[in-house]
Design an enzyme around this catalytic site. Structure first.
Site: not given
Ligand code: COA
Length: 402
Positions: A86, A118, A240, A249, A315
């Site tokens: 992609e 992906c 994946h 998860k 996705s």
């Molecule tokens: N210590 C430990 N863990 C921590 C923390 C800390 N200080 N601060 C936050 N976390 C944890 C959160 O609790 C969360 O865990 P959980 O998901 O088990 O609840 C995790 O870290 C991520 O935190 P979050 O606030 O949800 O992160 P974010 O809003 O910054 O974004 C994604 C996370 C994955 C949504 C972002 O990286 C993204 O958009 N990635 C690209 C898309 C992707 O890969 N999607 C997946 C499906 S294909």
């Protein structure tokens, strides 16, 4: 379908960049607790491509590594080269066509590219398995490669990465036989996309996590309905992994939905497949199969005869749940030491150099540009000349200039 013919992965090799950024450094630059990236996201390093590395050059390394394990007679059996990505470099010419000019393959084969986020690597793998079921004397080379790149200072930045996997699909495979049973689920979901005018992906992160889990549940049900094995008969699970926490998860989601079938499974059932991904980052189409290689290389026990359940998610969205059984020859067919050394020998970048490589020096829009040899890889993008990409095959590794 002729289920009597055993088909699957006969060879598998991966490649990634020679440079990486430790996520502690990204956390420091973002002024946040590094535990969020290391534990909350579950990543420790991200592979960073130099300006003279792209999906073609990274893929060529993995593909050539597979070809290097084959005799000239075996290479002649390759009827098809499928390139999944992609992170395409051209709207018309396929990455597979570029690879034809770089790697030691023969010209009497069809070469093309597939795309569905992906999921593309799995589309290639399953298409290849069906081709070999129909023509067991032929083999298919499936190459999946991506550079995961998000906008700077957005939540996606910590989930970047780069890498490729190349898999030779044959009858009577040495590594893993892919079962004919599979379950697919497709729907129109706007969780992740990259419009043509964008150089980076756009993502609705929360929606993408929900969509992943829902599509997995539907795909698994389809796999079961099509005669697949229930979870308690799948010793290992490869998910994946856009970031390793997502695979956790997925495991927890299946455990909550099917507590009895999952009762005997410990975290090791999925976490060994995450070791390489944690060090490389997201590789989109390649990520599931780098996970497979991580499991094969790093599981201490002999996996012969054991069954692996796979969930592939792209996705947009397409998912597929399928399974495969490990062959007794697998340990001779993979090069565990070389794979581990590929990761151990990489160079750590400063945050500033990472920003240059990932964001400032990737000016592929120019009609004419030369790239300094910085990658140290056997294949590199040397120049763009009159809007034509010019690749180089470097026989001796180059000196690093990180
Ligand atoms: N210590 C430990 N863990 C921590 C923390 C800390 N200080 N601060 C936050 N976390 C944890 C959160 O609790 C969360 O865990 P959980 O998901 O088990 O609840 C995790 O870290 C991520 O935190 P979050 O606030 O949800 O992160 P974010 O809003 O910054 O974004 C994604 C996370 C994955 C949504 C972002 O990286 C993204 O958009 N990635 C690209 C898309 C992707 O890969 N999607 C997946 C499906 S294909």
């Amino acid at each position: 379908m002729n289920k009597a013919i055993k088909v699957g992965i006969n060879r598998i090799e991966f490649s990634t960049t020679e440079n990486y950024l430790a996520l502690e450094k990204l956390a420091e630059a973002h002024q946040i607790d590094p535990a969020k990236y290391l534990h909350g996201i579950g990543q420790s390093k991200m592979a960073v491509p130099t300006p003279d590395e792209d999906t073609i050059s990274i893929a060529a390394n993995a593909a050539q590594d597979v070809l290097n394990t084959m005799t000239p007679e075996e290479v002649k059996t390759i009827s098809t080269l499928i390139f999944a990505t992609e992170t395409g470099v051209d709207q018309s010419k396929s990455g597979a066509a570029y690879l034809m000019g770089l790697i030691d393959i023969h010209p009497n084969c069809r070469a093309f590219e597939v795309k569905q986020a992906c999921y593309g690597g799995t589309a290639g793998l399953q298409m290849a398995c069906d081709m070999v079921r129909a023509r067991p004397d032929e083999s298919v080379l499936v190459v999946a490669c991506d550079i995961a790149r998000y906008q700077q200072n957005t939540p996606g930045e910590c989930t970047q990465g780069a890498g490729a996997v190349a898999m030779l699909i044959t009858a009577n495979p040495d590594i893993i036989e892919i079962d004919a049973e599979r379950g697919c689920f497709s729907a129109d979901i706007m969780d992740f996309w990259r419009p043509n005018q964008f150089k980076h992906a756009l993502v609705d992160g929360e929606l993408s996590k929900d969509a992943y889990l829902n599509v997995m549940a539907s795909s698994y049900q389809g796999y079961l309905a099509n005669g697949g094995k229930p979870l308690d008969q799948l010793e290992w699970l490869c998910f994946h992994q856009p970031f390793t926490k997502m695979a956790k998860k997925a495991f927890e989601h299946l455990s909550a939905q099917y507590p009895e079938q999952m009762a005997d499974k410990t975290d090791a059932a999925y976490s060994i497949s995450q070791q390489y991904g944690r060090e490389i980052g997201n590789t989109y189409t390649a990520s599931l199969y780098i996970g497979l290689l991580s499991l094969l290389d790093n599981a201490e026990q002999d996996l012969t005869g054991q069954t692996i359940g796979f969930f592939s998610y792209g996705s947009g969205a397409v998912g597929e749940f399928f399974s495969g059984t490990v062959n007794k020859n697998y340990r001779n067919a993979i090069n565990t030491l070389a794979n581990q050394q590929k990761l151990a020998a990489r160079t750590a970048l400063s945050y500033d150099t990472y920003c240059q490589y990932m964001y400032q020096l990737r000016d592929y829009d120019q009609a004419n540009i030369r790239y300094n040899p910085t990658s140290g890889s056997n294949f590199r993008l040397a120049a763009i000349h009159d809007n034509k990409r010019v690749y180089e095959r470097v026989l001796e590794p180059m000196s690093k200039a990180a």
